[in-house]
Design a protein around this motif. Structure first.
Motif, mmCIF file in Angstrom:
data_model
loop_
_atom_site.group_PDB
_atom_site.id
_atom_site.type_symbol
_atom_site.label_atom_id
_atom_site.label_comp_id
_atom_site.label_asym_id
_atom_site.label_seq_id
_atom_site.Cartn_x
_atom_site.Cartn_y
_atom_site.Cartn_z
ATOM 1 N N ARG A 33 0.836 -1.208 0.000
ATOM 2 C CA ARG A 33 0.000 0.000 0.000
ATOM 3 C C ARG A 33 0.876 1.264 0.000
ATOM 4 O O ARG A 33 0.602 2.224 -0.726
ATOM 5 N N GLU A 37 0.643 4.092 -2.861
ATOM 6 C CA GLU A 37 0.155 5.416 -2.447
ATOM 7 C C GLU A 37 1.129 6.521 -2.851
ATOM 8 O O GLU A 37 0.707 7.639 -3.151
ATOM 9 N N ALA A 268 -3.047 3.773 -10.857
ATOM 10 C CA ALA A 268 -2.717 2.965 -9.678
ATOM 11 C C ALA A 268 -2.507 1.505 -10.079
ATOM 12 O O ALA A 268 -1.535 0.866 -9.674
ATOM 13 N N VAL A 411 -5.980 4.289 -6.235
ATOM 14 C CA VAL A 411 -5.522 3.347 -5.199
ATOM 15 C C VAL A 411 -6.706 2.699 -4.467
ATOM 16 O O VAL A 411 -6.663 1.506 -4.161
#
Ligand SMILES: [Zn+2]
Length: 451
Positions: A33, A37, A268, A411
């Motif tokens: 993550r 991000e 993403a 995301v």
């Protein structure tokens, strides 16, 4: 000290092996993550190909490689590789005339950067191979997306193709940012020739389709050439046996940046997800015992703009290309394909070589590609290497995901638990391959032939 540590470690592994799976969890969702991000966050504004944002993304990836203990690649002094490219832009709208009279609102979709004149030929079929050699062709059948026909033409045979502005065509124009595609090239090289594509709204299209042999002229406003730099990030894990060859793990770090309407194309899934996977694989494979084969980790720039990062890498590889025994490109693993068994990724061109079945036999969550008609094997950076004879494939989650090339590729739409398990599943098979004496091989007929 060393001896004590070794005994302690061996004891821990042995007792752990009774309760836990053989391969420890080394890929964590929080870490995955974190990478996506940064890459697909507002700070990098969609990582436009050959932009300062792309360079910042490459610097981030290079810093992660360094932090996880990767070396600089042979012959390199840092973790990035750059190439000078030339971007072309028009300074205003194009003008289309038929027998000297302007045609209403021509939408220039792709341009060779040159004006075109010629007689209009009407083509009523859908097979690009049947389009006659003619300067200007209008494609009247819209039962298949006319851009499919337009995109498959030989620029030496057709200079300008005119299509109807169907919803598919308009959606494509939005996806590419609402501005015509113009050729890019490496600095000092002529751009590849291409067929110019113009779309017309129904009334103008229908009127023109009734006028075969009309004298067509497409004139362009000024053309500006802008020097730009594209950036690859490269990290290296040296192997213990220099004769054993090298594995190449890759993804692309660029995307479309900010559209003319101000919307950020976050990318993403495409391909912050694959770039995060390459970073995580670098971390996982840098831990533990040194492997027999060296491993190169590369995040390419300018994939979306024509594969310039991969081409630069191939022109200036840190190790001779003959030493690369296999390339795994990781592209769009952020969502699961409902057509595939739950938790699995597809590998493009799975049956072309022994690479996929070898990874699968060692636990990789990969299966064959359910979309052979989409030619995904040819549509990612793996292909430039496959054309050089290197066994090179791409793994993807959902290759036809609805958010593909839209501002909604964000995301919050990624399936992070799936991504984490998918990346984890590659660690042990890649380590095994890096320690193996066996090489993935093309199967009969699987190796691409020069077109
Ligand atoms: Zn893309």
């Amino acid at each position: 000290m060393h001896r004590l540590n070794t005994i302690f470690l061996a004891g821990t592994l042995l007792s752990g092996a009774l309760a836990a799976p053989v391969h420890a969890q080394t890929v964590h969702e929080a870490s995955v993550r974190g990478h996506v991000e940064v890459l697909a966050g507002p700070g990098l504004r969609g990582r436009e190909s050959a932009s300062a944002d792309e360079a910042a993304a490459a610097a981030f990836v290079g810093a992660m490689f360094r932090g996880y203990g990767l070396h600089t690649a042979p012959g390199m002094t840092g973790y990035t590789q750059t190439a000078d490219i030339v971007v072309r832009k028009l300074t205003g709208p194009a003008l289309l005339t038929a027998n000297g009279a302007p045609v209403a609102a021509p939408l220039l979709i792709a341009s060779a950067g040159q004006p075109v004149t010629g007689k209009l030929t009407v083509f009523a079929g859908t097979d690009p191979a049947k389009v006659p050699a003619a300067d200007v062709v209008i494609v009247t059948d819209t039962s298949v997306n006319p851009l499919r026909v337009a995109g498959s033409l030989d620029p030496a045979k057709v200079k300008l193709v005119i299509v109807r502005a169907t919803p598919d065509v308009q959606a494509y124009f939005q996806r590419i940012g609402g501005a015509p595609r113009l050729p890019r090239s490496f600095k000092g090289e002529a751009p590849n020739p291409r067929t110019t594509v113009v779309a017309l709204a129904d009334a103008a299209f229908d009127a023109l389709a009734q006028r075969p042999d009309a004298d067509i002229a497409l004139t362009l406003p000024g053309l500006v050439e802008e020097p730009r730099v594209t950036t690859n990030a490269i990290g290296w894990l040296p192997g213990t046996d220099p004769a054993a060859g090298v594995l190449l793990l890759s993804a692309h770090l660029d995307h479309f940046g900010v559209r003319p309407d101000g919307k950020i194309m976050y990318g993403a899934n495409d391909d912050a997800s694959g770039t995060a996977a390459v970073i995580e694989l670098a971390k996982a494979l840098a831990q533990g015992k040194r492997m027999r084969r060296g491993v190169l980790f590369v995040a390419y720039g300018s994939e979306e703009a024509g594969g310039f990062g991969a081409r630069k890498f191939i022109q200036n590889p840190p190790v001779p290309l003959e030493q690369i025994v296999a390339n795994l490109e990781i592209e769009m693993i952020g969502q699961q394909d409902p057509k595939l068994p739950a938790g699995t990724m597809m590998m493009t061109g799975f049956d072309r070589s022994t690479f996929g079945e070898t990874l699968k036999a060692h636990g990789a969550l990969v299966t064959s590609d359910p979309y052979p008609e989409q030619n995904f094997f040819q549509r990612s950076d793996n292909y430039a290497l496959a054309e050089k004879g290197i066994v090179a494939h791409t793994v993807s989650g959902w290759a036809v995901v609805p958010t593909y090339h839209t501002p909604e590729d964000t995301v919050d739409r990624l399936d992070l638990p799936f991504m984490t398990r998918a990346i984890q599943s590659l660690v042990a098979p890649l380590r095994s391959l890096a320690n193996s004496r066996a090489k993935p091989e093309w199967k009969p007929g699987g190796k691409p032939t020069a077109e």
